[in-house]
Design an enzyme around this catalytic site. Structure first.
Site, PDB file in Angstrom:
ATOM      1  N   TYR A  58       0.868  -1.185   0.000  1.00 54.81           N
ATOM      2  CA  TYR A  58       0.000   0.000   0.000  1.00 54.81           C
ATOM      3  C   TYR A  58       0.904   1.234   0.000  1.00 54.81           C
ATOM      4  O   TYR A  58       1.359   1.707   1.036  1.00 54.81           O
ATOM      5  CB  TYR A  58      -0.943   0.016   1.209  1.00 54.81           C
ATOM      6  CG  TYR A  58      -1.837  -1.204   1.350  1.00 54.81           C
ATOM      7  CD1 TYR A  58      -1.970  -2.133   0.314  1.00 54.81           C
ATOM      8  CD2 TYR A  58      -2.564  -1.442   2.504  1.00 54.81           C
ATOM      9  CE1 TYR A  58      -2.784  -3.248   0.435  1.00 54.81           C
ATOM     10  CE2 TYR A  58      -3.385  -2.559   2.627  1.00 54.81           C
ATOM     11  CZ  TYR A  58      -3.471  -3.461   1.596  1.00 54.81           C
ATOM     12  OH  TYR A  58      -4.273  -4.575   1.728  1.00 54.81           O
ATOM     13  N   PRO A 206     -14.967  -6.048   2.035  1.00 53.32           N
ATOM     14  CA  PRO A 206     -16.240  -6.454   2.648  1.00 53.32           C
ATOM     15  C   PRO A 206     -17.443  -5.687   2.103  1.00 53.32           C
ATOM     16  O   PRO A 206     -18.559  -6.205   2.113  1.00 53.32           O
ATOM     17  CB  PRO A 206     -16.029  -6.160   4.139  1.00 53.32           C
ATOM     18  CG  PRO A 206     -14.944  -5.121   4.174  1.00 53.32           C
ATOM     19  CD  PRO A 206     -14.054  -5.444   3.025  1.00 53.32           C
ATOM     20  N   SER A 209     -15.902  -2.840  -2.335  1.00 48.57           N
ATOM     21  CA  SER A 209     -15.281  -1.562  -2.710  1.00 48.57           C
ATOM     22  C   SER A 209     -16.279  -0.403  -2.710  1.00 48.57           C
ATOM     23  O   SER A 209     -16.145   0.544  -3.490  1.00 48.57           O
ATOM     24  CB  SER A 209     -14.592  -1.673  -4.083  1.00 48.57           C
ATOM     25  OG  SER A 209     -13.693  -2.749  -4.066  1.00 48.57           O
ATOM     26  N   LEU A 211     -19.672  -0.567  -3.183  1.00 48.86           N
ATOM     27  CA  LEU A 211     -20.982  -0.888  -3.775  1.00 48.86           C
ATOM     28  C   LEU A 211     -22.009  -1.222  -2.688  1.00 48.86           C
ATOM     29  O   LEU A 211     -23.144  -0.733  -2.704  1.00 48.86           O
ATOM     30  CB  LEU A 211     -20.850  -2.092  -4.725  1.00 48.86           C
ATOM     31  CG  LEU A 211     -22.195  -2.686  -5.169  1.00 48.86           C
ATOM     32  CD1 LEU A 211     -22.808  -1.845  -6.284  1.00 48.86           C
ATOM     33  CD2 LEU A 211     -22.055  -4.128  -5.620  1.00 48.86           C
ATOM     34  N   LEU A 212     -21.588  -2.056  -1.716  1.00 49.92           N
ATOM     35  CA  LEU A 212     -22.534  -2.560  -0.716  1.00 49.92           C
ATOM     36  C   LEU A 212     -22.738  -1.577   0.442  1.00 49.92           C
ATOM     37  O   LEU A 212     -23.398  -1.917   1.424  1.00 49.92           O
ATOM     38  CB  LEU A 212     -22.072  -3.922  -0.191  1.00 49.92           C
ATOM     39  CG  LEU A 212     -22.003  -5.035  -1.240  1.00 49.92           C
ATOM     40  CD1 LEU A 212     -21.392  -6.302  -0.649  1.00 49.92           C
ATOM     41  CD2 LEU A 212     -23.396  -5.347  -1.789  1.00 49.92           C
ATOM     42  N   GLY A 214     -24.266   1.143  -0.246  1.00 47.91           N
ATOM     43  CA  GLY A 214     -25.609   1.598  -0.581  1.00 47.91           C
ATOM     44  C   GLY A 214     -25.737   3.041  -1.014  1.00 47.91           C
ATOM     45  O   GLY A 214     -26.822   3.602  -0.998  1.00 47.91           O
ATOM     46  N   LYS A 215     -24.644   3.666  -1.444  1.00 51.34           N
ATOM     47  CA  LYS A 215     -24.799   5.085  -1.810  1.00 51.34           C
ATOM     48  C   LYS A 215     -24.556   5.359  -3.294  1.00 51.34           C
ATOM     49  O   LYS A 215     -24.768   6.459  -3.760  1.00 51.34           O
ATOM     50  CB  LYS A 215     -23.858   5.936  -0.978  1.00 51.34           C
ATOM     51  CG  LYS A 215     -22.431   5.591  -1.295  1.00 51.34           C
ATOM     52  CD  LYS A 215     -21.440   6.359  -0.518  1.00 51.34           C
ATOM     53  CE  LYS A 215     -20.088   5.778  -0.880  1.00 51.34           C
ATOM     54  NZ  LYS A 215     -19.003   6.379  -0.203  1.00 51.34           N
TER      55      LYS A 215
HETATM   56  P1  NAP Z   1     -14.241  -1.967   0.999  1.00 53.34           P
HETATM   57  O1  NAP Z   1     -13.952  -2.004   2.445  1.00 53.34           O
HETATM   58  O2  NAP Z   1     -15.095  -3.020   0.416  1.00 53.34           O
HETATM   59  O3  NAP Z   1     -14.909  -0.563   0.603  1.00 53.34           O
HETATM   60  C1  NAP Z   1     -14.419   0.650   1.117  1.00 53.34           C
HETATM   61  C2  NAP Z   1     -15.219   1.785   0.513  1.00 53.34           C
HETATM   62  O4  NAP Z   1     -16.568   1.697   0.930  1.00 53.34           O
HETATM   63  C3  NAP Z   1     -14.759   3.156   1.011  1.00 53.34           C
HETATM   64  O5  NAP Z   1     -13.699   3.632   0.260  1.00 53.34           O
HETATM   65  C4  NAP Z   1     -16.017   3.987   0.848  1.00 53.34           C
HETATM   66  O6  NAP Z   1     -16.234   4.326  -0.534  1.00 53.34           O
HETATM   67  C5  NAP Z   1     -17.105   2.978   1.133  1.00 53.34           C
HETATM   68  N1  NAP Z   1     -17.591   3.026   2.538  1.00 53.34           N
HETATM   69  C6  NAP Z   1     -17.039   2.474   3.642  1.00 53.34           C
HETATM   70  N2  NAP Z   1     -17.834   2.662   4.711  1.00 53.34           N
HETATM   71  C7  NAP Z   1     -18.899   3.353   4.285  1.00 53.34           C
HETATM   72  C8  NAP Z   1     -20.063   3.856   4.920  1.00 53.34           C
HETATM   73  N3  NAP Z   1     -20.294   3.667   6.220  1.00 53.34           N
HETATM   74  N4  NAP Z   1     -20.970   4.551   4.174  1.00 53.34           N
HETATM   75  C9  NAP Z   1     -20.756   4.744   2.863  1.00 53.34           C
HETATM   76  N5  NAP Z   1     -19.678   4.289   2.197  1.00 53.34           N
HETATM   77  C10 NAP Z   1     -18.759   3.603   2.904  1.00 53.34           C
HETATM   78  O7  NAP Z   1     -12.905  -1.931   0.126  1.00 53.34           O
HETATM   79  P2  NAP Z   1     -11.388  -1.569   0.467  1.00 53.34           P
HETATM   80  O8  NAP Z   1     -11.303  -0.409   1.391  1.00 53.34           O
HETATM   81  O9  NAP Z   1     -10.658  -1.469  -0.814  1.00 53.34           O
HETATM   82  O10 NAP Z   1     -10.881  -2.870   1.213  1.00 53.34           O
HETATM   83  C11 NAP Z   1     -10.871  -2.992   2.624  1.00 53.34           C
HETATM   84  C12 NAP Z   1      -9.512  -3.412   3.100  1.00 53.34           C
HETATM   85  O11 NAP Z   1      -9.224  -4.742   2.673  1.00 53.34           O
HETATM   86  C13 NAP Z   1      -8.339  -2.600   2.533  1.00 53.34           C
HETATM   87  O12 NAP Z   1      -8.202  -1.346   3.163  1.00 53.34           O
HETATM   88  C14 NAP Z   1      -7.189  -3.515   2.803  1.00 53.34           C
HETATM   89  O13 NAP Z   1      -6.782  -3.374   4.138  1.00 53.34           O
HETATM   90  C15 NAP Z   1      -7.812  -4.897   2.563  1.00 53.34           C
HETATM   91  N6  NAP Z   1      -7.488  -5.475   1.235  1.00 53.34           N
HETATM   92  C16 NAP Z   1      -6.667  -6.566   1.199  1.00 53.34           C
HETATM   93  C17 NAP Z   1      -6.357  -7.163  -0.021  1.00 53.34           C
HETATM   94  C18 NAP Z   1      -5.450  -8.368  -0.045  1.00 53.34           C
HETATM   95  O14 NAP Z   1      -4.943  -8.717  -1.126  1.00 53.34           O
HETATM   96  N7  NAP Z   1      -5.233  -9.017   1.067  1.00 53.34           N
HETATM   97  C19 NAP Z   1      -6.873  -6.655  -1.221  1.00 53.34           C
HETATM   98  C20 NAP Z   1      -7.715  -5.539  -1.140  1.00 53.34           C
HETATM   99  C21 NAP Z   1      -8.029  -4.965   0.093  1.00 53.34           C
HETATM  100  P3  NAP Z   1     -16.035   5.796  -1.146  1.00 53.34           P
HETATM  101  O15 NAP Z   1     -14.573   5.836  -1.446  1.00 53.34           O
HETATM  102  O16 NAP Z   1     -16.889   5.776  -2.367  1.00 53.34           O
HETATM  103  O17 NAP Z   1     -16.452   6.787  -0.108  1.00 53.34           O
END
Ligand code: NAP
Length: 309
Positions: A58, A206, A209, A211-212, A214-215
């Site tokens: 990262y 979770p 990215s 989508l879930l 809901g906005k």
């Molecule tokens: P995510 O958790 O599925 O989605 C995060 C996005 O959801 C945020 O950027 C935001 O989008 C939105 N969000 C979060 N909370 C919200 C809320 N309460 N209300 C409205 N929107 C909300 O995806 P991610 O952040 O990419 O992944 C989570 C973590 O997984 C990463 O930070 C990393 O630590 C880990 N990861 C690990 C791997 C691996 O290979 N092991 C790969 C990928 C990720 P907006 O930007 O549109 O505001």
């Protein structure tokens, strides 16, 4: 606040953690300023989150540095369960994956420096390489665990076969893989194996990215890696948005937000002790913490499963 043990590790966490990819991680989210990133980590820690998930890749170490700085500034090292990952070797000809014992030991030492700490609570092999036997790779981490440099051993993005090989001696504590309502491949083999072997499963993406959460609407325009994600494009995006609207009906009846219901659906799984939703705004972290108030009934879980088929 209720704390969960991560598998059999002896590490106890608030079930809502923080995924720190957006904090200094210019690979997926190139557009988030570093001060905002640090503010996200501060908000999480000040509001009772004690599990942060980062990785060398990262921002090639920048995320680890910013997370380490924030924890040091708050004087909270003893209160935080810190997880990081490594396996990427950067050479003049590009990036290579390397799970060799020598490289894993080197990359752990480098992570320790960036994180400004003398131990890492949970260290993952981020991706499998092609050549290293996986039990040998994990054997190197076991040595680091015995030396006190890491406290738990994780692997991420391994196939079922690679996980079995990695866990030959029973040393794997945690598996991290993609899992959400729209990405359920791991339900076939990896999740049952995790339950059977007391390996804690940490789901990444979770919220699919965002989508879930809901906005999004069909007019949402993405300016980062999401531009290229198939579930956020064209027909598939429209179909997914319809499913999210059905989910909103369940959330509305409960007086909760969609994101909280989605995260609660993950946390009810036997193998899942902690989740790591990412965030771009501090309010999202506060919202996600409210997941702890959500109890899903069996009927609601069935209804949610029906929507996502
Ligand atoms: P995510 O958790 O599925 O989605 C995060 C996005 O959801 C945020 O950027 C935001 O989008 C939105 N969000 C979060 N909370 C919200 C809320 N309460 N209300 C409205 N929107 C909300 O995806 P991610 O952040 O990419 O992944 C989570 C973590 O997984 C990463 O930070 C990393 O630590 C880990 N990861 C690990 C791997 C691996 O290979 N092991 C790969 C990928 C990720 P907006 O930007 O549109 O505001």
């Amino acid at each position: 606040m209720k704390k969960n043990q991560i598998g059999k590790t002896g590490l106890y966490v608030n079930p809502i953690g923080l995924g720190a990819n957006s904090i200094g991680g210019y690979n997926l989210y190139p557009n988030l300023g570093e001060e905002i990133g640090k503010k996200l980590a501060q908000t999480a820690l000040k509001n009772g989150i004690n599990f942060i998930d980062t990785a060398f890749s990262y921002g090639r170490g920048r995320s680890e540095e910013l997370v380490g700085e924030t924890i040091q500034e708050l004087g909270m090292r003893d209160d935080v369960i810190l997880a990081t990952k490594g396996a990427q070797r950067f050479t003049p000809s590009g990036m290579q994956l390397d799970n060799s014992p020598a490289f894993l030991k080197q990359t752990v030492e480098e992570s320790l420096k960036r994180l400004k700490t003398d131990y890492i609570d949970l260290f993952y092999i981020h991706f499998p390489d092609e050549n290293t036997p996986k039990d040998e790779a994990v054997g190197a981490l076991k040595q680091l665990k015995d030396e006190g440099k890491i406290r738990a051993i994780g692997v991420s993005n391994f196939t079922m076969e690679q996980l079995r090989e990695a866990n030959k001696d029973g040393y794997v504590d945690v598996y991290q893989g993609e899992y959400s309502l729209i990405s359920r491949e791991v339900e076939k083999e990896i999740l049952p194996y995790a339950v059977e072997h007391q390996i804690s499963f940490v789901p990444f993406y979770p919220l699919a990215s965002g989508l879930l959460a809901g906005k999004y609407t069909k007019d949402t325009v993405f300016d980062d890696y999401r531009e290229k994600m198939p579930h956020l494009q064209g027909e598939a995006f429209v179909r997914n948005l319809e499913k999210v609207e059905s989910l909103r009906e369940i959330a509305n009846v409960k007086g909760q937000e969609v994101a909280q219901v989605v995260l609660a659906w993950l946390l009810r799984h036997d193998a899942i002790d902690v989740i790591i939703p990412g965030a771009k705004r501090t309010g999202q972290i506060e919202n996600n913490l409210k997941t702890l108030e959500v109890q899903l009934t069996e009927a609601e879980i069935k209804a949610i499963d029906r929507i996502f088929g």
